[in-house]
Design a protein around this motif. Sequence first.
Motif, PDB file in Angstrom:
ATOM      1  N   TRP A 154      37.486 -45.190  16.073  1.00 23.93           N
ATOM      2  CA  TRP A 154      38.125 -46.072  17.169  1.00 23.93           C
ATOM      3  C   TRP A 154      37.912 -47.492  16.759  1.00 23.93           C
ATOM      4  CZ3 TRP A 154      42.225 -46.601  19.975  1.00 23.93           C
ATOM      5  CH2 TRP A 154      42.533 -47.501  20.792  1.00 23.93           C
ATOM      6  N   GLN A 155      36.689 -47.878  16.297  1.00 23.49           N
ATOM      7  CA  GLN A 155      36.247 -49.182  15.957  1.00 23.49           C
ATOM      8  C   GLN A 155      36.869 -49.628  14.848  1.00 23.49           C
ATOM      9  OE1 GLN A 155      34.212 -51.212  17.895  1.00 23.49           O
ATOM     10  NE2 GLN A 155      34.193 -49.460  19.410  1.00 23.49           N
ATOM     11  N   LEU A 156      36.955 -48.492  13.821  1.00 25.27           N
ATOM     12  CA  LEU A 156      37.797 -49.118  12.666  1.00 25.27           C
ATOM     13  C   LEU A 156      39.146 -49.536  12.707  1.00 25.27           C
ATOM     14  CD1 LEU A 156      37.290 -49.206   9.384  1.00 25.27           C
ATOM     15  CD2 LEU A 156      37.874 -46.888   9.280  1.00 25.27           C
ATOM     16  N   PHE A 157      39.752 -48.552  13.650  1.00 27.50           N
ATOM     17  CA  PHE A 157      41.141 -48.700  14.073  1.00 27.50           C
ATOM     18  C   PHE A 157      41.335 -50.032  14.513  1.00 27.50           C
ATOM     19  CE2 PHE A 157      44.493 -48.450  17.214  1.00 27.50           C
ATOM     20  CZ  PHE A 157      45.682 -48.367  16.461  1.00 27.50           C
ATOM     21  N   LYS A 158      40.550 -50.479  15.414  1.00 27.36           N
ATOM     22  CA  LYS A 158      40.596 -51.718  16.083  1.00 27.36           C
ATOM     23  C   LYS A 158      40.692 -53.063  15.289  1.00 27.36           C
ATOM     24  CE  LYS A 158      37.532 -51.391  19.636  1.00 27.36           C
ATOM     25  NZ  LYS A 158      36.922 -51.817  20.460  1.00 27.36           N
ATOM     26  N   GLN A 159      39.922 -52.668  14.112  1.00 25.55           N
ATOM     27  CA  GLN A 159      39.612 -53.782  13.131  1.00 25.55           C
ATOM     28  C   GLN A 159      41.052 -54.276  12.386  1.00 25.55           C
ATOM     29  OE1 GLN A 159      36.957 -53.494   9.792  1.00 25.55           O
ATOM     30  NE2 GLN A 159      35.650 -52.155  11.158  1.00 25.55           N
ATOM     31  N   ALA A 160      42.101 -53.367  12.388  1.00 24.22           N
ATOM     32  CA  ALA A 160      43.487 -53.727  11.784  1.00 24.22           C
ATOM     33  C   ALA A 160      44.618 -52.816  12.221  1.00 24.22           C
ATOM     34  CB  ALA A 160      43.153 -53.866   9.984  1.00 24.22           C
ATOM     35  N   PRO A 161      45.038 -52.710  13.247  1.00 24.55           N
ATOM     36  CA  PRO A 161      45.811 -51.644  13.975  1.00 24.55           C
ATOM     37  C   PRO A 161      47.239 -51.799  13.271  1.00 24.55           C
ATOM     38  CG  PRO A 161      45.330 -53.405  15.494  1.00 24.55           C
ATOM     39  CD  PRO A 161      44.283 -53.621  14.497  1.00 24.55           C
ATOM     40  N   PHE A 162      47.771 -53.122  13.315  1.00 25.38           N
ATOM     41  CA  PHE A 162      49.006 -53.202  12.689  1.00 25.38           C
ATOM     42  C   PHE A 162      49.042 -52.650  11.272  1.00 25.38           C
ATOM     43  CE2 PHE A 162      48.922 -56.198  16.445  1.00 25.38           C
ATOM     44  CZ  PHE A 162      49.991 -55.533  17.002  1.00 25.38           C
ATOM     45  N   SER A 163      48.084 -53.142  10.660  1.00 17.62           N
ATOM     46  CA  SER A 163      48.163 -52.759   8.922  1.00 17.62           C
ATOM     47  C   SER A 163      47.802 -51.465   8.917  1.00 17.62           C
ATOM     48  CB  SER A 163      47.069 -53.427   8.292  1.00 17.62           C
ATOM     49  OG  SER A 163      47.185 -54.972   8.237  1.00 17.62           O
ATOM     50  N   LEU A 164      47.231 -50.740   9.793  1.00 18.26           N
ATOM     51  CA  LEU A 164      46.903 -49.296   9.519  1.00 18.26           C
ATOM     52  C   LEU A 164      48.073 -48.514   9.950  1.00 18.26           C
ATOM     53  CD1 LEU A 164      43.319 -49.033  11.213  1.00 18.26           C
ATOM     54  CD2 LEU A 164      44.056 -48.425   8.676  1.00 18.26           C
ATOM     55  N   PHE A 165      48.937 -49.034  10.900  1.00 20.65           N
ATOM     56  CA  PHE A 165      50.297 -48.430  11.304  1.00 20.65           C
ATOM     57  C   PHE A 165      51.229 -48.333  10.042  1.00 20.65           C
ATOM     58  CE2 PHE A 165      49.401 -48.578  15.919  1.00 20.65           C
ATOM     59  CZ  PHE A 165      49.809 -47.420  16.208  1.00 20.65           C
ATOM     60  N   ALA A 166      51.228 -49.794   9.513  1.00 23.36           N
ATOM     61  CA  ALA A 166      51.974 -49.885   8.167  1.00 23.36           C
ATOM     62  C   ALA A 166      51.740 -48.856   7.127  1.00 23.36           C
ATOM     63  CB  ALA A 166      52.056 -51.344   7.939  1.00 23.36           C
ATOM     64  N   LEU A 167      50.258 -48.810   7.015  1.00 20.52           N
ATOM     65  CA  LEU A 167      49.693 -47.989   5.818  1.00 20.52           C
ATOM     66  C   LEU A 167      50.167 -46.428   5.982  1.00 20.52           C
ATOM     67  CD1 LEU A 167      47.676 -47.655   3.420  1.00 20.52           C
ATOM     68  CD2 LEU A 167      45.899 -47.221   5.025  1.00 20.52           C
ATOM     69  N   MET A 168      50.053 -46.004   7.330  1.00 18.19           N
ATOM     70  CA  MET A 168      50.356 -44.530   7.675  1.00 18.19           C
ATOM     71  C   MET A 168      51.810 -44.378   7.595  1.00 18.19           C
ATOM     72  SD  MET A 168      47.395 -43.468   7.577  1.00 18.19           S
ATOM     73  CE  MET A 168      47.646 -42.122   7.758  1.00 18.19           C
ATOM     74  N   LEU A 169      52.424 -45.563   7.832  1.00 16.12           N
ATOM     75  CA  LEU A 169      54.261 -45.322   8.007  1.00 16.12           C
ATOM     76  C   LEU A 169      54.395 -45.101   6.438  1.00 16.12           C
ATOM     77  CD1 LEU A 169      56.393 -45.229   9.587  1.00 16.12           C
ATOM     78  CD2 LEU A 169      56.772 -47.746   9.398  1.00 16.12           C
ATOM     79  N   SER A 170      53.937 -45.938   5.480  1.00 16.88           N
ATOM     80  CA  SER A 170      54.629 -45.898   4.041  1.00 16.88           C
ATOM     81  C   SER A 170      54.590 -44.379   3.586  1.00 16.88           C
ATOM     82  CB  SER A 170      53.822 -46.647   3.206  1.00 16.88           C
ATOM     83  OG  SER A 170      52.266 -46.328   3.182  1.00 16.88           O
ATOM     84  N   PRO A 171      53.760 -43.542   3.621  1.00 15.61           N
ATOM     85  CA  PRO A 171      53.915 -42.034   3.290  1.00 15.61           C
ATOM     86  C   PRO A 171      54.813 -41.364   3.812  1.00 15.61           C
ATOM     87  CG  PRO A 171      51.483 -42.363   3.485  1.00 15.61           C
ATOM     88  CD  PRO A 171      52.244 -43.672   4.228  1.00 15.61           C
ATOM     89  N   LEU A 172      55.200 -41.397   5.076  1.00 16.66           N
ATOM     90  CA  LEU A 172      56.581 -40.894   5.630  1.00 16.66           C
ATOM     91  C   LEU A 172      57.485 -41.314   5.017  1.00 16.66           C
ATOM     92  CD1 LEU A 172      54.738 -41.005   9.554  1.00 16.66           C
ATOM     93  CD2 LEU A 172      54.766 -39.111   7.828  1.00 16.66           C
ATOM     94  N   ILE A 173      57.743 -42.626   4.881  1.00 18.25           N
ATOM     95  CA  ILE A 173      59.042 -42.961   4.340  1.00 18.25           C
ATOM     96  C   ILE A 173      59.309 -42.800   2.853  1.00 18.25           C
ATOM     97  CG2 ILE A 173      60.174 -45.408   3.740  1.00 18.25           C
ATOM     98  CD1 ILE A 173      58.823 -46.954   5.901  1.00 18.25           C
ATOM     99  N   ILE A 174      57.910 -42.686   2.121  1.00 13.12           N
ATOM    100  CA  ILE A 174      58.444 -42.303   0.604  1.00 13.12           C
ATOM    101  C   ILE A 174      58.540 -40.806   0.727  1.00 13.12           C
ATOM    102  CG2 ILE A 174      56.792 -41.751  -1.474  1.00 13.12           C
ATOM    103  CD1 ILE A 174      55.048 -44.308  -0.584  1.00 13.12           C
ATOM    104  N   GLU A 175      58.166 -39.897   1.352  1.00 14.93           N
ATOM    105  CA  GLU A 175      58.226 -38.713   1.337  1.00 14.93           C
ATOM    106  C   GLU A 175      59.779 -38.338   2.054  1.00 14.93           C
ATOM    107  OE1 GLU A 175      56.486 -34.271   3.126  1.00 14.93           O
ATOM    108  OE2 GLU A 175      56.090 -36.134   4.200  1.00 14.93           O
ATOM    109  N   GLY A 176      60.290 -39.017   2.992  1.00 15.42           N
ATOM    110  CA  GLY A 176      61.672 -38.993   3.493  1.00 15.42           C
ATOM    111  C   GLY A 176      62.507 -39.301   2.494  1.00 15.42           C
ATOM    112  N   LEU A 177      62.272 -40.353   2.030  1.00 19.63           N
ATOM    113  CA  LEU A 177      63.388 -40.786   0.806  1.00 19.63           C
ATOM    114  C   LEU A 177      63.268 -39.967  -0.368  1.00 19.63           C
ATOM    115  CD1 LEU A 177      62.453 -44.640   0.521  1.00 19.63           C
ATOM    116  CD2 LEU A 177      64.588 -43.729   1.766  1.00 19.63           C
ATOM    117  N   LEU A 178      62.398 -39.268  -0.484  1.00 20.93           N
ATOM    118  CA  LEU A 178      62.437 -38.189  -1.803  1.00 20.93           C
ATOM    119  C   LEU A 178      63.134 -36.824  -1.305  1.00 20.93           C
ATOM    120  CD1 LEU A 178      58.593 -38.448  -3.229  1.00 20.93           C
ATOM    121  CD2 LEU A 178      60.971 -39.177  -4.561  1.00 20.93           C
TER     122      LEU A 178
END
Length: 264
Positions: free
Chosen positions: A57-81
Amino acid sequence: MTAQTSVNQNELALQATDSYQNDACGNSTYGKKSNATSTYKNHKAHLNTNVWFKQGWQLFKQAPFSLFALMLSPLIIEGLLQLLAGPIALVLSKWIMVPVIGATWLCIHNLATKGKVWSFSAISNTSWGKFLLISPLLLLPFLSQLMFSWLLLGSSGVDLLLFQQFIDISAHTLGLIFSSAVPLIMLLLFVAPLMLIAKRSFKQSMTTTFSIVSAQPTSFAILFALNTLVIYFAPHTFGLSVLLASPVIACIHYGAVKAHLSHI
């Protein structure tokens, strides 16, 4: 260990010292030592059970929006493929996800060590050879879903997952199929960071995984249940459970393996 933990330990140490002294009536206070020791052990066990989640939780609070974008990118890549037709495209998307997930681990490690999520150098300067060689093994969670779907639905289950053919299926059944991969996901969870960050072999990574589980079985069981619930509810929430929870859970995963990421 936090400053608060140090203060608590000092207080317990003082209690243990005082336990050897007699009280004002001359009665032995040895029992206080036992109580202090028991309190310390319980406190320490409680800390160990929650440390992964607190660190995550402490790590997540450091950069929540960047982490959301980071974890969204694999879902987008997989969906496109997977927009490509046929089982080859589906298997290809699952295989491509192996290095993509490895890259997300490297970015989270970069956040934990250098304070920022995105780092091309952290990804490009990593030795990928051995990790990519064992990447077919990391497809086992998908194969377990395919097997479970076949056992549950017969050939229709294979058509659903492998050929992406829509069938009449409830969200509950689909959730069971998706979450059937959790045991293998958790078994292979720490392979990527241990191989890419700690430079360990696959065998060493699996040995370390068993060490983590045996050292913190309660924390691992909670994490197992959390992953299962998030994946199970994906069909019920149109994927929102995964989308919203995955950044926090990824940081908790990092908290679990963090202590083992030094080179050997």
